[in-house]
Design a protein around this motif. Structure first.
Motif, mmCIF file in Angstrom:
data_model
loop_
_atom_site.group_PDB
_atom_site.id
_atom_site.type_symbol
_atom_site.label_atom_id
_atom_site.label_comp_id
_atom_site.label_asym_id
_atom_site.label_seq_id
_atom_site.Cartn_x
_atom_site.Cartn_y
_atom_site.Cartn_z
ATOM 1 N N TYR A 1 66.142 67.979 83.231
ATOM 2 C CA TYR A 1 64.734 67.803 82.822
ATOM 3 C C TYR A 1 63.966 68.974 83.405
ATOM 4 O O TYR A 1 63.713 69.029 84.601
ATOM 5 N N SER B 1 62.071 62.405 85.565
ATOM 6 C CA SER B 1 63.492 62.062 85.504
ATOM 7 C C SER B 1 63.953 61.275 86.725
ATOM 8 O O SER B 1 65.164 61.089 86.909
ATOM 9 N N THR C 1 63.444 61.863 90.143
ATOM 10 C CA THR C 1 63.853 62.604 91.345
ATOM 11 C C THR C 1 63.414 61.892 92.623
ATOM 12 O O THR C 1 64.215 61.656 93.539
ATOM 13 N N GLU D 1 56.399 56.070 84.739
ATOM 14 C CA GLU D 1 56.586 57.167 83.781
ATOM 15 C C GLU D 1 56.175 56.645 82.407
ATOM 16 O O GLU D 1 56.636 55.587 81.980
ATOM 17 N N ASP E 1 51.480 53.408 82.930
ATOM 18 C CA ASP E 1 50.490 54.479 82.902
ATOM 19 C C ASP E 1 49.946 54.755 84.301
ATOM 20 O O ASP E 1 49.395 53.855 84.951
ATOM 21 N N ALA E 2 50.065 56.000 84.723
ATOM 22 C CA ALA E 2 49.553 56.389 86.042
ATOM 23 C C ALA E 2 48.041 56.216 86.121
ATOM 24 O O ALA E 2 47.479 56.153 87.219
ATOM 25 N N VAL F 1 48.843 61.413 79.897
ATOM 26 C CA VAL F 1 47.649 62.153 80.297
ATOM 27 C C VAL F 1 47.464 63.295 79.307
ATOM 28 O O VAL F 1 48.433 63.959 78.914
HETATM 29 C C1 LIG Z 1 55.827 67.358 86.021
HETATM 30 S S1 LIG Z 1 56.558 65.959 85.285
HETATM 31 C C2 LIG Z 1 57.233 65.103 86.675
HETATM 32 C C3 LIG Z 1 58.667 65.467 86.893
HETATM 33 C C4 LIG Z 1 59.313 64.727 88.049
HETATM 34 N N1 LIG Z 1 58.733 65.145 89.323
HETATM 35 C C5 LIG Z 1 60.823 64.961 88.067
HETATM 36 O O1 LIG Z 1 61.339 65.489 89.063
HETATM 37 O O2 LIG Z 1 61.476 64.658 87.064
HETATM 38 C C6 LIG Z 1 55.166 64.963 84.870
HETATM 39 C C7 LIG Z 1 55.545 63.674 84.171
HETATM 40 O O3 LIG Z 1 54.377 62.901 83.993
HETATM 41 C C8 LIG Z 1 54.580 62.113 82.825
HETATM 42 N N2 LIG Z 1 53.286 61.538 82.412
HETATM 43 C C9 LIG Z 1 52.308 62.114 81.675
HETATM 44 N N3 LIG Z 1 51.286 61.261 81.531
HETATM 45 C C10 LIG Z 1 51.595 60.135 82.219
HETATM 46 C C11 LIG Z 1 50.906 58.922 82.459
HETATM 47 N N4 LIG Z 1 49.696 58.678 81.953
HETATM 48 N N5 LIG Z 1 51.509 58.002 83.254
HETATM 49 C C12 LIG Z 1 52.744 58.215 83.776
HETATM 50 N N6 LIG Z 1 53.449 59.347 83.526
HETATM 51 C C13 LIG Z 1 52.885 60.309 82.777
HETATM 52 C C14 LIG Z 1 55.216 63.089 81.864
HETATM 53 O O4 LIG Z 1 55.883 62.422 80.817
HETATM 54 C C15 LIG Z 1 56.160 63.847 82.789
HETATM 55 O O5 LIG Z 1 57.451 63.309 82.764
#
Ligand SMILES: C[S@@+](CC[C@H](N)C(=O)[O-])C[C@H]1O[C@@H](n2cnc3c(N)ncnc32)[C@H](O)[C@@H]1O
Length: 434
Positions: free
Chosen positions: A43, A74, A76, A92, A238-239, A294
């Motif tokens: 990812y 993913s 982590t 997520e 949802d965050a 987001v």
């Molecule tokens: C930068 S990535 C994080 C990757 C993670 N740290 C990893 O190691 O796999 C940001 C993630 O936030 C998710 N995302 C976007 N909007 C979101 C929301 N409203 N609530 C939860 N997750 C969300 C995206 O789908 C994406 O997988």
């Protein structure tokens, strides 16, 4: 951020941060590719597991034992929370990415049973015919008919027994994770699929599947030899409300949110989602994926350009409203000078409105004295600088956190470097405390 930028976001960052005196760790997401379980799916938006582990271990010593990752990607942080023996919750919103992370969390299954189950799917596949012609054009452009036939038989055989059980989901992940390796065209780890580019080597689907299954089974067995730790919980949610996280539950938040830089998380999994029939084409991504996320890319907000004012009027944006409005006005004016007329003004307004809600949710979900680490970078759409980390810090304080500081880990200017400006950008860790 596009192409390399999310990967580079993962450029590992020494743990450092408030009160830290930890050795710097200099590695990137590619390190995860040599780590059991993390390596099951590449990812490109993921960050370094080693860094996450060090941070979790360090904070454990200070009494912070409950880890939350509101943008779990993913998985982590969740896997490292389990490994560090602390309870962890992840959120997520991307349905496909959440499924991948959930499958990785099924590493507690019996390795031999998994291998047996997955290899029986392979055996059934080998007895099937396979029909490459039924796939959408994107998929047909990415795989020669012979490979696509074999992938199709694996998919058909998997579906015949699919029951959402952990063994079934692990096997789904094995198939999912070999797709790009079996394509001879430009399907590298970044989001865009480039059918006109060729790769040096593409794997045979049956061999790739078999190899992946053995690797996963080995990783499972290896991981089970160490202390398993409490099972992390992952929600497809949802965050912006963290609704399933109990009040005051977390004392450590380790995460990387989307950046306000036009990276399209929906497009990032288009190849896989199209193969599995979850979308027929690009047009389906909005409802299937973006709608849950987001708002951090222009594709997402294109239908909402007329609502920019509504986003800006969100009361939670009060501490940054004047600056934010000014930047949005500049972006709207600049847009007229560009052929693409991208609604960056709407994207930026919606992004901070969304992230303001995330901070309110995190305040509720964390206890007093919590530490939050956001790996994040700034951006400069149309050459207009958006001070993402500072504004996120201000929104965090407005939500009730005591303080913030930003620790730059590197300079960057990826997305915009071929354009007409050279706005210096950076990336690093936003530390929020209190
Ligand atoms: C930068 S990535 C994080 C990757 C993670 N740290 C990893 O190691 O796999 C940001 C993630 O936030 C998710 N995302 C976007 N909007 C979101 C929301 N409203 N609530 C939860 N997750 C969300 C995206 O789908 C994406 O997988």
């Amino acid at each position: 951020m596009e192409l390399r930028s999310l990967e580079e976001q993962l450029a590992l960052f020494s743990v450092a941060g408030p009160s830290a005196s930890q050795n710097n760790v200099d590695s990137t997401f590619s390190d995860n590719l040599s780590l059991p379980i993390h390596r099951w799916f590449r990812y490109s938006a993921g960050f370094s597991a080693t860094w996450a582990k060090q941070l979790i271990e360090r904070e454990k010593l200070t009494g912070r034992h409950h880890v939350l990752d509101p943008f779990a990607g993913s998985g982590t942080v969740l896997l490292e929370g389990e490994g560090s023996d602390v309870p962890a919750i992840g959120i997520e919103a991307h349905p496909f990415v959440q499924r991948i992370a959930q499958a990785k969390l099924y590493w507690r299954q019996d390795a031999r049973l998994f291998r047996k189950y997955a290899l029986s799917i392979l055996k059934q596949a080998e007895a099937l015919g396979g029909d490459p012609t039924s796939y959408p054009r994107l998929i047909q452009a990415c795989f020669p008919p012979e490979s696509l036939s074999r992938l199709d038989t694996l998919w058909e055989a998997w579906q015949a027994t699919a029951d959402a059980s952990p063994l079934s989901e692990l096997t789904w992940l094995a198939l999912c994770s070999i797709l790009r390796d079996c394509s001879p065209v430009g399907t590298a780890q970044w989001q865009y699929v480039l059918p006109n580019k060729t790769k040096a080597r593409a794997l045979d689907p049956y061999e790739a599947f078999c190899t992946k299954v053995y690797l996963m089974a080995d990783d499972i067995a290896r991981r089970q030899r160490s202390h398993p730790g409490p099972q992390a919980r992952l929600y497809r949610a949802d965050a912006r409300d963290c609704a399933l996280v109990p009040d005051g539950w977390a004392d450590l938040v380790v995460t990387s949110p989307p950046y306000a830089n036009n990276y399209d998380y929906a497009d990032a999994t288009r190849l896989e989602m199209t193969f599995f029939g979850e979308v027929r084409g690009w047009g389906d991504l909005q409802a299937a994926v973006r709608a849950h996320l987001v708002r951090s890319c222009t594709q997402h907000v294109a239908p909402l350009a007329h609502e920019t004012g509504r986003f800006l009027s969100n009361p939670l944006l009060e501490p940054i409203r004047t600056e934010l409005t000014d930047i949005c006005e500049q972006l709207e004016a600049e847009r007229e000078k560009h052929g693409g007329k991208k609604p960056y003004h709407t994207m930026v307004a919606a992004y901070f409105s969304d992230m303001a809600h995330v901070w309110v949710a995190l305040r509720r979900a964390t206890r007093k004295g919590a530490l939050v680490c956001f790996v994040v970078g700034d951006s400069a759409p149309y050459g207009i600088h958006v001070p993402v980390d500072r504004w996120l810090g201000e929104l965090a304080r407005a939500a009730g956190f005591a303080s913030y500081s930003f620790e730059k880990t590197r300079d960057r200017n990826i997305k915009w470097q071929n354009r007409k400006h050279r706005v210096p950008l950076h990336e690093g860790r936003l530390w929020v405390e209190g």
